[in-house]
Design a protein around this motif. Structure first.
Motif, short mmCIF file in Angstrom:
data_model
loop_
_atom_site.label_atom_id
_atom_site.label_comp_id
_atom_site.label_asym_id
_atom_site.label_seq_id
_atom_site.Cartn_x
_atom_site.Cartn_y
_atom_site.Cartn_z
N PRO A 25 -19.14 -41.17 -21.33
CA PRO A 25 -19.44 -41.56 -19.72
C PRO A 25 -18.42 -41.00 -19.19
O PRO A 25 -17.35 -40.70 -19.63
CB PRO A 25 -19.48 -43.07 -20.02
CG PRO A 25 -18.78 -43.43 -21.05
CD PRO A 25 -18.88 -42.33 -22.09
N ASP B 34 -25.36 -32.34 -14.19
CA ASP B 34 -25.86 -33.23 -15.37
C ASP B 34 -26.27 -32.21 -16.46
O ASP B 34 -25.90 -32.58 -17.67
CB ASP B 34 -27.24 -33.80 -14.71
CG ASP B 34 -26.93 -35.17 -13.86
OD1 ASP B 34 -25.95 -35.61 -14.02
OD2 ASP B 34 -28.02 -35.30 -13.08
N SER C 113 -26.31 -41.08 -17.85
CA SER C 113 -27.10 -41.44 -16.64
C SER C 113 -28.45 -41.30 -16.86
O SER C 113 -29.06 -40.63 -17.71
CB SER C 113 -26.45 -40.60 -15.60
OG SER C 113 -27.10 -39.20 -15.71
N LEU C 114 -29.22 -42.04 -16.00
CA LEU C 114 -30.61 -42.04 -15.67
C LEU C 114 -31.19 -40.33 -15.92
O LEU C 114 -31.95 -40.07 -16.66
CB LEU C 114 -31.27 -42.60 -14.58
CG LEU C 114 -32.82 -42.73 -14.58
CD1 LEU C 114 -33.38 -43.37 -15.83
CD2 LEU C 114 -33.24 -43.55 -13.16
N ARG C 115 -30.53 -39.44 -14.92
CA ARG C 115 -30.98 -38.47 -15.14
C ARG C 115 -30.86 -37.52 -16.20
O ARG C 115 -31.62 -36.70 -16.66
CB ARG C 115 -30.42 -37.53 -13.79
CG ARG C 115 -31.03 -38.07 -12.34
CD ARG C 115 -30.54 -37.01 -11.18
NE ARG C 115 -29.22 -36.58 -11.21
CZ ARG C 115 -28.32 -37.17 -10.56
NH1 ARG C 115 -28.73 -38.20 -9.58
NH2 ARG C 115 -27.10 -36.82 -10.50
N GLN C 116 -29.47 -37.93 -16.79
CA GLN C 116 -29.17 -37.19 -18.10
C GLN C 116 -30.30 -37.57 -19.05
O GLN C 116 -30.52 -36.82 -19.83
CB GLN C 116 -27.87 -37.54 -18.44
CG GLN C 116 -26.92 -36.78 -17.35
CD GLN C 116 -25.43 -36.98 -17.58
OE1 GLN C 116 -25.23 -38.22 -18.17
NE2 GLN C 116 -24.44 -36.35 -17.01
N GLN C 117 -30.42 -38.77 -19.13
CA GLN C 117 -31.43 -39.31 -20.16
C GLN C 117 -32.89 -38.61 -20.22
O GLN C 117 -33.45 -38.19 -21.03
CB GLN C 117 -31.63 -40.66 -20.16
CG GLN C 117 -30.31 -41.69 -20.56
CD GLN C 117 -30.76 -43.18 -20.11
OE1 GLN C 117 -31.89 -43.59 -20.30
NE2 GLN C 117 -29.79 -43.83 -19.73
N ASP D 104 -23.76 -47.22 -20.78
CA ASP D 104 -23.34 -45.99 -19.85
C ASP D 104 -23.54 -44.74 -20.76
O ASP D 104 -22.69 -43.86 -20.50
CB ASP D 104 -22.09 -46.01 -19.27
CG ASP D 104 -20.99 -46.48 -20.22
OD1 ASP D 104 -21.47 -46.67 -21.48
OD2 ASP D 104 -19.83 -46.81 -19.73
#
Length: 262
Positions: free
Chosen positions: A262, A231, A196-200, A193
């Motif tokens: 997180p 984000d 997030s996927l978008r942040q990555q 965690d």
């Protein structure tokens, strides 16, 4: 040779050699690494950790190009190229008198500065594939092991405070735990965690392209501009991005820092 791993006495004997009976535990003559590298290159890692006494010995060799082994009165000329590395700031060490300025002059004829991994994230795919192959051989795993997509995104979003060595250890551990021919994100030993996927994805885009904006996220993930703004703000607060400009068209630049909590 890792200079930081050996005490002064052992370092001296390893570098310069010794004669039989020169000290307790010297049953036979040994030439030393400098003479063994005659006509080639000797790599001295962590030169910034050398003790003052060891610095003086190394400086004398670099000035005279002669080696005198422990217990001998005979000096030997050695033609060897010295390649040194350190993770210390030697200029600061010189100011604080922890490193000799004259030794720095001798070892800094050609200086190559290697940026930390977080500043050259584009090298990550090549390094990952290299360490995957090596670790698979080392641990007796299938040579076809690959990194899962989510695991790769996780590695790309991490700040790598331990640099390439940390990446090597993460990949090695992941290879040991891998199942079904894939190293998954949960095998990497990093917090899942972390981002997030978008942040990555935002961090990855910023590091590869230099900047990222809200449109990059809204187009890729079909989310609202407000969700993309949150984000990006979280990444700024976490020290991974820096906001450049204002307004709805603000762009965000990748910077070094720890992953956002997180």
């Amino acid at each position: 040779m890792n200079l930081a791993a050996l005490p002064h006495e052992l370092l001296t004997s390893e570098l310069f050699g010794y004669e039989r009976g020169a000290f307790t535990g010297a049953p036979e003559r040994r030439a030393g690494l400098i003479r063994a590298a005659e006509g080639g290159t000797l790599f001295l890692d962590e030169i910034g950790d050398l003790s003052p006494a060891a610095q003086a010995l190394l400086l004398r060799f670099l000035q005279q190009r002669e080696v005198r082994s422990i217990g001998s009165s005979v000096a030997h000329y050695v033609d060897v190229r010295i390649l040194a590395a350190t993770n210390k700031n030697l200029h600061h060490a010189i100011v604080s008198e922890r490193f000799r300025a004259d030794l720095y002059d001798r070892v800094s004829e050609v200086v190559l500065e290697v940026p930390p991994l977080r500043q050259r994230i584009g090298d990550l795919p090549l390094l990952v594939d290299y360490f995957l192959e090596r670790s698979a051989v080392r641990h007796g795993r299938p040579p076809t092991l690959r990194l899962a997509r989510r695991a790769r995104r996780l590695l790309e979003s991490y700040s790598w405070p331990g640099n390439v060595r940390e990446l090597q250890n993460v990949i090695s551990g992941g290879v040991v735990l891998a199942e079904g021919g894939r190293v998954q994100a949960q095998h990497c030993g990093l917090p899942l965690d972390l981002l997030s996927l978008r942040q990555q994805e935002a961090v990855r885009i910023a590091r590869l392209n230099g900047v990222v904006g809200r449109r990059d996220l809204t187009a890729r993930f079909r989310v609202s501009g407000e969700a993309a703004r949150r984000d990006l703000k979280a990444l700024v607060d976490g020290g991974l991005l820096h906001r450049a400009g204002g307004g709805r068209g603000a762009r965000y630049v990748a910077i070094s820092g720890q992953p956002v909590a997180p």
